[in-house]
Design an enzyme around this catalytic site. Structure first.
Site: not given
Ligand code: DQQ
Length: 473
Positions: A36
């Site tokens: 992300d």
């Molecule tokens: N990736 C998810 C999120 C979390 C993160 C979404 C963990 O909810 O915080 O891709 O890498």
């Protein structure tokens, strides 16, 4: 307070360039795993893009915050890792979050992850490189009905002198939910109520990475739909600390882009990035030594009807180099306008003369056996990335991907296609986007052309695209 130890990254731009799977103008990590976008902001004349990062493997795990910055949204420079897990509430990982300038203090809010809990944490910085974690967690427990392991991704914004935080959650492990908190100082947070709970079970069992921001006098709530790997948005009003939705639609279809993060640029634009997942096996990612790409920055707007408009920022036009193709012609029953490239920015305007499929062939081998097609089918009102023949490698995903696209009577089809090695982003009529990954195996799979199964008038222009790494001094 503790100071995160920064981990310097090696200079690996040369590696980025050598790998034929690497995008050139979509941000990718210098090496290893990225997911992300996090904490995007503009500070002291530079844009900062943080991201979920595993510094030790090309697979997800041991999540840190990686960091890159840019003066112009076009060229990016790698910065030292910004946040690393340490003993305390984030010892299992520093999960996603957002940036806020809290009374002049650069601040990030993120989720501390351990095997047993997810809690909301905070860190501050003076230079946006070295971050001091605030000891402990700001928010330890979710409200009743929300499991402790489905409570993450704080998005902080200020409205009428009040700080608000929206946190992604699941109601009873069954339905997506966004929780609303408020604070007067950005440190002490009080739970208010759900900002919004999913109206439909098809919209996932949890909502991750919520964003809540105004465009004009409306508010947009975007959520990443777990486990669909797609995103949805709602447009409405924010009144008395409650969200009143009026319209909703798909932001990115399932299995395409995820974990969208929107921030308000100093010039007033709502700019958004999203993570484009790899769609190949773990051993292929490990062999290349990296995984994950970002969309190009996108600018969002709203139509009078409340529909989101979405297109790449104008700045990336600076990466256009040689013209790969330029043609205005009638296409009928065949392929035409042949050109080549693996890193292309393509504008295709089509006046449909019948209801037959029309589109682009990309990454085609000379014998046509390996090829990807982007197809608009007017009868089905459907935009498709056809991947069945996109790669001879069976360890890559090759199912077709679809988005619904309705054209008003007489409205031309307007496609903007960003092809970047293994990334394809399709923006249609500024309101629908479809993001994909393809992994052609042959060095000769570089052919491109326009096709129409019936008849269409087309105007095509395509440019070879340059590289986003290495800023001019
Ligand atoms: N990736 C998810 C999120 C979390 C993160 C979404 C963990 O909810 O915080 O891709 O890498």
């Amino acid at each position: 307070m503790s100071m995160t130890e920064n981990i310097n990254k090696p200079a690996v731009d040369a590696v980025r360039v050598r790998d034929p799977h690497r995008p050139r103008f979509h941000f990718t990590p210098p090496m290893n795993w990225m997911n992300d976008p996090n904490g995007i902001c503009h500070h002291d004349g530079r844009y900062h893009l943080y991201y979920q990062y595993n510094p030790n493997d090309a697979l997800w795990g041991d999540i840190h915050w990686g960091h890159a910055s840019s003066a112009d949204l076009v060229r990016w420079r790698d910065e030292p890792v910004a946040l690393a897990p340490s003993s305390g509430p984030d010892e299992g990982g520093c999960f996603s979050g957002s940036f806020a300038l809290v009374y002049g203090q650069p601040t990030i809010y993120y989720t501390g992850y351990t095997d047993t809990a997810q809690v909301q944490c905070m860190a501050t910085s003076d230079d946006l490189q070295r971050w001091r974690k605030v000891d402990g967690a700001l928010i330890e427990l979710p409200p009743a009905g929300v499991p402790r392991d489905q409570f993450r991704d704080p998005y902080v914004f200020q409205h009428r002198d009040v700080w608000y935080m929206v946190v992604g959650a699941s109601l009873n492990g069954e339905r997506g939910q966004c929780l609303l908190y408020r604070s007067d100082d950005g440190r002490d947070w009080k739970y208010l109520h759900p900002l919004y709970t999913s109206p439909r079970l098809q919209l996932g069992v949890m909502w991750e990475c919520p964003n809540f921001f105004p465009i004009g006098d409306k508010w947009v709530l975007s959520v990443s739909v777990w486990q669909n790997m797609g995103a949805h948005y709602f447009v409405g009003r924010f009144e008395n600390e409650r969200f009143v939705p009026e319209f909703d639609d798909v932001l990115d279809v399932d299995g395409s882009a995820f974990a969208h993060l929107t921030f308000m640029a100093p010039d007033g634009r709502a700019l958004q990035w999203a993570w484009i997942n790899e769609q190949r096996s773990a051993d292929l990612m490990r062999a290349d030594g990296w995984a994950g790409a970002m969309t190009v920055p996108r600018v969002l707007g709203l139509t009078d009807a409340g529909q989101l408009t979405i297109r790449p920022v104008d700045e990336i036009g600076a990466l256009r180099g040689d013209v790969a193709a330029a043609a205005t012609c009638r296409v009928g029953g065949a392929e035409t306008v042949a050109f080549e490239g693996r890193h292309l920015d393509i504008e295709l305007d089509v006046e449909l003369l019948d209801a037959k499929p029309v589109g682009l062939t990309l990454l085609a081998s000379p014998d046509g056996l390996e090829a990807t097609r982007i197809v608009y089918n007017p009868n089905m009102r459907r935009l498709t990335v056809e991947r069945a023949r996109s790669s001879f490698n069976p360890k890559t995903e090759r199912q077709n991907q679809h988005a619904h696209l309705y054209l008003e009577p007489g409205e031309p089809l307007r496609l903007r296609v960003l092809l970047d090695a293994t990334v394809i982003e399709v923006y249609a009529n500024d309101r629908v986007n479809l993001t994909s990954r393809v992994y052609p195996t042959l060095g000769s799979s570089v052919g491109a052309s326009v096709f129409a199964e019936g008849y269409a008038n087309v105007a095509l222009k395509a440019w070879q695209m340059g590289d986003i790494y290495g800023e001019p001094a």
